[in-house]
Scaffold this motif. Structure first.
Motif, PDB file in Angstrom:
ATOM      1  N   GLY A 108      14.827  30.287 -36.531  1.00 59.38           N
ATOM      2  CA  GLY A 108      13.760  30.910 -37.302  1.00 59.38           C
ATOM      3  C   GLY A 108      12.661  29.961 -37.737  1.00 59.38           C
ATOM      4  O   GLY A 108      11.729  30.381 -38.419  1.00 59.38           O
ATOM      5  N   ILE A 109      12.761  28.680 -37.356  1.00 56.53           N
ATOM      6  CA  ILE A 109      11.775  27.676 -37.766  1.00 56.53           C
ATOM      7  C   ILE A 109      11.147  27.054 -36.526  1.00 56.53           C
ATOM      8  O   ILE A 109      11.840  26.731 -35.543  1.00 56.53           O
ATOM      9  N   LEU A 110       9.823  26.860 -36.557  1.00 54.56           N
ATOM     10  CA  LEU A 110       9.090  26.140 -35.524  1.00 54.56           C
ATOM     11  C   LEU A 110       8.467  24.897 -36.146  1.00 54.56           C
ATOM     12  O   LEU A 110       8.375  24.784 -37.371  1.00 54.56           O
ATOM     13  N   LEU A 111       8.029  23.990 -35.287  1.00 52.76           N
ATOM     14  CA  LEU A 111       7.372  22.775 -35.751  1.00 52.76           C
ATOM     15  C   LEU A 111       5.933  22.745 -35.278  1.00 52.76           C
ATOM     16  O   LEU A 111       5.664  22.911 -34.084  1.00 52.76           O
ATOM     17  N   LEU A 112       4.997  22.581 -36.226  1.00 53.80           N
ATOM     18  CA  LEU A 112       3.600  22.367 -35.875  1.00 53.80           C
ATOM     19  C   LEU A 112       3.368  20.860 -35.859  1.00 53.80           C
ATOM     20  O   LEU A 112       3.385  20.207 -36.907  1.00 53.80           O
ATOM     21  N   GLU A 156       1.741  12.265 -35.565  1.00 55.84           N
ATOM     22  CA  GLU A 156       1.343  11.565 -36.781  1.00 55.84           C
ATOM     23  C   GLU A 156       1.527  12.452 -38.004  1.00 55.84           C
ATOM     24  O   GLU A 156       1.172  12.071 -39.116  1.00 55.84           O
ATOM     25  N   GLY A 157       2.083  13.619 -37.785  1.00 59.20           N
ATOM     26  CA  GLY A 157       2.383  14.534 -38.877  1.00 59.20           C
ATOM     27  C   GLY A 157       3.022  15.789 -38.327  1.00 59.20           C
ATOM     28  O   GLY A 157       2.718  16.217 -37.207  1.00 59.20           O
ATOM     29  N   VAL A 158       3.949  16.373 -39.089  1.00 64.53           N
ATOM     30  CA  VAL A 158       4.652  17.577 -38.646  1.00 64.53           C
ATOM     31  C   VAL A 158       4.790  18.541 -39.829  1.00 64.53           C
ATOM     32  O   VAL A 158       5.078  18.124 -40.949  1.00 64.53           O
ATOM     33  N   PHE A 159       4.568  19.820 -39.561  1.00 65.89           N
ATOM     34  CA  PHE A 159       4.812  20.869 -40.549  1.00 65.89           C
ATOM     35  C   PHE A 159       5.897  21.799 -40.009  1.00 65.89           C
ATOM     36  O   PHE A 159       6.007  22.011 -38.794  1.00 65.89           O
ATOM     37  N   ARG A 160       6.671  22.365 -40.922  1.00 67.86           N
ATOM     38  CA  ARG A 160       7.586  23.433 -40.542  1.00 67.86           C
ATOM     39  C   ARG A 160       6.889  24.782 -40.718  1.00 67.86           C
ATOM     40  O   ARG A 160       6.162  24.995 -41.683  1.00 67.86           O
ATOM     41  N   VAL A 161       7.138  25.669 -39.773  1.00 67.31           N
ATOM     42  CA  VAL A 161       6.499  26.989 -39.762  1.00 67.31           C
ATOM     43  C   VAL A 161       7.570  28.042 -39.522  1.00 67.31           C
ATOM     44  O   VAL A 161       8.415  27.881 -38.626  1.00 67.31           O
ATOM     45  N   LYS A 162       7.542  29.110 -40.307  1.00 64.41           N
ATOM     46  CA  LYS A 162       8.472  30.208 -40.053  1.00 64.41           C
ATOM     47  C   LYS A 162       8.109  30.905 -38.747  1.00 64.41           C
ATOM     48  O   LYS A 162       6.928  31.116 -38.448  1.00 64.41           O
ATOM     49  N   MET A 163       9.118  31.275 -37.977  1.00 65.18           N
ATOM     50  CA  MET A 163       8.886  31.938 -36.700  1.00 65.18           C
ATOM     51  C   MET A 163       7.970  33.157 -36.849  1.00 65.18           C
ATOM     52  O   MET A 163       7.079  33.389 -36.031  1.00 65.18           O
ATOM     53  N   LEU A 164       8.157  33.922 -37.925  1.00 64.48           N
ATOM     54  CA  LEU A 164       7.378  35.140 -38.112  1.00 64.48           C
ATOM     55  C   LEU A 164       5.910  34.859 -38.429  1.00 64.48           C
ATOM     56  O   LEU A 164       5.068  35.751 -38.328  1.00 64.48           O
ATOM     57  N   ASP A 165       5.596  33.614 -38.819  1.00 66.80           N
ATOM     58  CA  ASP A 165       4.213  33.260 -39.134  1.00 66.80           C
ATOM     59  C   ASP A 165       3.478  32.647 -37.945  1.00 66.80           C
ATOM     60  O   ASP A 165       2.319  32.231 -38.071  1.00 66.80           O
ATOM     61  N   THR A 338       2.037  42.430 -34.337  1.00 64.78           N
ATOM     62  CA  THR A 338       1.825  41.605 -33.150  1.00 64.78           C
ATOM     63  C   THR A 338       1.872  40.131 -33.510  1.00 64.78           C
ATOM     64  O   THR A 338       2.294  39.295 -32.710  1.00 64.78           O
ATOM     65  N   ALA A 339       1.466  39.804 -34.712  1.00 68.29           N
ATOM     66  CA  ALA A 339       1.536  38.413 -35.145  1.00 68.29           C
ATOM     67  C   ALA A 339       2.970  37.905 -35.170  1.00 68.29           C
ATOM     68  O   ALA A 339       3.229  36.707 -35.046  1.00 68.29           O
ATOM     69  N   GLU A 340       3.925  38.826 -35.299  1.00 62.91           N
ATOM     70  CA  GLU A 340       5.334  38.445 -35.318  1.00 62.91           C
ATOM     71  C   GLU A 340       5.951  38.393 -33.921  1.00 62.91           C
ATOM     72  O   GLU A 340       7.086  37.959 -33.768  1.00 62.91           O
ATOM     73  N   LEU A 341       5.201  38.851 -32.908  1.00 57.24           N
ATOM     74  CA  LEU A 341       5.787  39.012 -31.576  1.00 57.24           C
ATOM     75  C   LEU A 341       5.285  37.962 -30.590  1.00 57.24           C
ATOM     76  O   LEU A 341       5.107  38.235 -29.422  1.00 57.24           O
ATOM     77  N   GLN A 342       5.069  36.759 -31.083  1.00 61.76           N
ATOM     78  CA  GLN A 342       4.509  35.712 -30.237  1.00 61.76           C
ATOM     79  C   GLN A 342       5.497  35.188 -29.202  1.00 61.76           C
ATOM     80  O   GLN A 342       5.116  34.472 -28.284  1.00 61.76           O
ATOM     81  N   ALA A 343       6.761  35.532 -29.338  1.00 61.13           N
ATOM     82  CA  ALA A 343       7.748  35.049 -28.369  1.00 61.13           C
ATOM     83  C   ALA A 343       7.799  35.926 -27.123  1.00 61.13           C
ATOM     84  O   ALA A 343       8.429  35.552 -26.133  1.00 61.13           O
TER      85      ALA A 343
END
Length: 570
Positions: A108-112, A156-165, A338-343
């Motif tokens: 449920g988590i992605l990395l930006l 040089e930097g990483v954020f955690r992002v919820k999959m649904l976002d 649709t914003a939640e269906l990026q997969a």
């Protein structure tokens, strides 16, 4: 030997490109610039393309380098390419890839991932992004180093992002000028095997559009919009893509008639078991490996504060492909989901990405960029769509409406002009002139359409017509049992009436270019006879102003647009 005057492109400093269709290398130039430009206008002699940030980021996502873009421009430019334009292309394309979304070991988590410290600091300081970005931990950097040990760019930097976002964040970042390279793999969905029937042979441009959409399967492809004229077989493109992917598919479209049309095409053009094709609508709630639903059922809810109960459809199966028919009509609530269906692999089909509300960028951000487009007149020249004559007929208001019109507000002025009773004479003349050719009379106002139906003794289809009756009338028109239909705006979209060759519009939606494209599309199916597209407009009224917007759209598509004054022909 070719000289500079034989070259097709005239490149201007404002990032517009004029393509001379008569130049020796016109077709080669068109193919060369297609991957990194947007087609804006395609009249008779000079087609206009624009280099935009979105078009360059789309090209970068497909693997094109700034050097290759500049080489293509120099090769086909009639004059020297402005140096600042080349620098701007390099700078804009260089932004792509500095932010990337990556998979995470946490469900449920992605990395930006951000590859420039200054950009990381800028995003961290943006208060509007705080809802979607969480500061990452050292474990995330170690995970990335293990995944890509030889990556030339170091995070040089990483954020955690919820999959649904995932979709919403991409939408917000691109508004800030930072496109996100989405490296999170698309899911395959549950498999579903089938083949196209022998009677379904894809045309060259249909195959090409699918290839542009899928590419070689790399991240950054497999989602986006394909833009083709009505009548050119967008449904066949959808079926062709389904046949390539062989997966459970959900198709969303604009109304129940379009649902039935998709189901009819699926059953007649594939060997899919009819029991595996579901209709999800107000009257049926079938969820099958291939399911066709309406936008309306998805966006229904009991009141403004309730949840959307039918959004559950989107999570009810492991879909591998989501098709948005008439994607330019995507309602705001469907944008949200649709914003939640990026997969998912996501295909948008449309004749025009024009939205009168200006939300084209949302289609780009959440469904994907435009993957394929082609000039309408080129398709007409090749015989893939019908040749059409466009004519506007202007008629005077009768004397008894002159004063009411003069004192009315602007909206009421538009209605009085639209419902001008003189239009009935014009329509009757045109219908009898072209009889018995299959003819559609299209309008906006129900009272007007009721009177036309009575005057012409013709069947009428509006939003109040029961679905079974609509289907019966459409089928009778397709079979040649009836030659004249009066229709409201419910027939603007996703209705297959292949033999229609005459369209007469008596009223419309304030000069909507989107509506003009759809109505013209009703008569674009290729046929032996000439098609005619008439617009009846009240002279010296606000209707003339709105019709100018429609006229501009048609001329930009390359259509000749004639005008005629109505003088009471009998």
């Amino acid at each position: 030997m070719n000289t500079s005057q034989d070259k097709a492109l005239i490149i201007q400093s404002d990032r517009t490109l004029l393509l001379d269709v008569h130049a020796n290398d016109a077709e080669e130039a068109r193919r060369a610039i297609g991957p990194f430009t947007e087609l804006e206008k395609s009249p008779e002699h000079l087609h206009t393309y624009r280099i935009s940030p979105l078009s360059l980021w789309n090209a970068a996502a497909a693997g094109l380098k700034p050097e290759a873009v500049c080489v293509a421009l120099r090769a086909h430019s009639r004059y020297e390419v402005p140096s600042h334009l080349e620098h701007g292309i390099a700078d804009t394309m260089g932004r792509f890839g500095l932010l990337a979304l990556k998979a995470s070991p946490i469900e449920g988590i992605l990395l930006l991932v951000v590859y420039k410290l200054a950009i990381y600091a800028q995003l961290k300081a943006q208060k509007k992004l705080a809802n979607w970005l969480d500061v990452s931990l050292e474990d995330d950097l170690r995970f990335l180093a293990q995944q890509e040990p030889n990556d030339k760019l170091k995070p040089e930097g990483v954020f955690r992002v919820k999959m649904l976002d995932r979709g919403t964040l991409k939408q917000e970042l691109i508004k800030l000028g930072w496109p996100v390279k989405d490296d999170v793999p698309l899911i395959d969905g549950d498999p579903y095997e089938f083949t196209l029937n022998d009677n379904t042979v894809l045309r060259p441009y249909q195959n090409e559009s699918i290839e542009c959409f899928l590419g070689d399967g790399r991240p950054g492809l497999g989602y986006g919009a394909i833009v083709l004229p009505c009548g050119s077989g967008k449904t066949i493109v959808g079926l062709g893509l389904m046949a390539k992917l062989q997966t459970n598919t959900l198709i969303l479209t604009v109304n129940i008639a379009a649902v039935h049309q998709w189901i009819r095409e699926i059953r007649s053009r594939t060997d899919i078991n009819p029991d595996d094709v579901g209709e999800y609508s107000g009257g049926n709630k079938q969820i099958r490996p291939i399911t066709v639903a309406t936008y309306q059922i998805l966006t229904w809810r009991a009141d403004k504060v309730s949840d959307f109960p039918h959004f559950a459809l989107l999570r009810s199966r492991k879909w591998g492909l989501l098709i948005y028919d008439e994607v330019h009509l995507l309602p705001a609530p469907v944008f949200r989901i649709t914003a939640e269906l990026q997969a998912l692999r996501r295909l948008g089909l449309t004749a025009t990405l024009v939205r009168e509300d200006g939300l084209e960028s949302d289609v780009f951000s959440l469904v994907g960029p435009k993957r394929y487009d082609t000039p309408w007149k080129d398709m007409e020249a090749a015989g893939w769509i019908a040749s059409v004559l466009c004519k506007e007929i202007r008629c005077d208001l009768p004397d008894h409406l002159a004063v009411p019109y003069a004192v009315a507000g602007k909206r009421e002025k538009f209605r009085i002009a639209s419902e001008n009773p003189v239009k009935y004479e014009v329509v009757s003349f045109l219908v009898h002139k072209h009889a018995p050719e299959p003819t559609l009379v299209i309008g906006q106002y129900l009272d007007q359409l009721d009177e036309l139906a009575e005057t012409l003794n013709a069947p009428l289809i509006t939003g109040r017509t029961p679905n079974l009756e609509r289907d019966r009338l459409y089928e009778a028109f397709r079979n040649g049992e009836i030659h004249l239909l009066i229709v409201s705006k419910v027939a603007n979209f996703a209705i297959d009436l292949p033999d229609a060759s005459i369209a007469i519009q008596v009223s419309g939606s304030f000069g909507s270019r989107q509506e003009e494209a759809q109505r013209l599309g009703r008569i674009l199916r290729p046929k032996a006879r000439q098609s005619h597209f008439y617009t009846v407009v009240s002279r010296y009224t606000v209707e003339e102003e709105f019709s100018a917007n429609r006229q501009q759209f048609l001329t930009e598509q390359g259509y000749r647009y004639e005008m005629e004054l109505w003088e009471g022909k009998q």
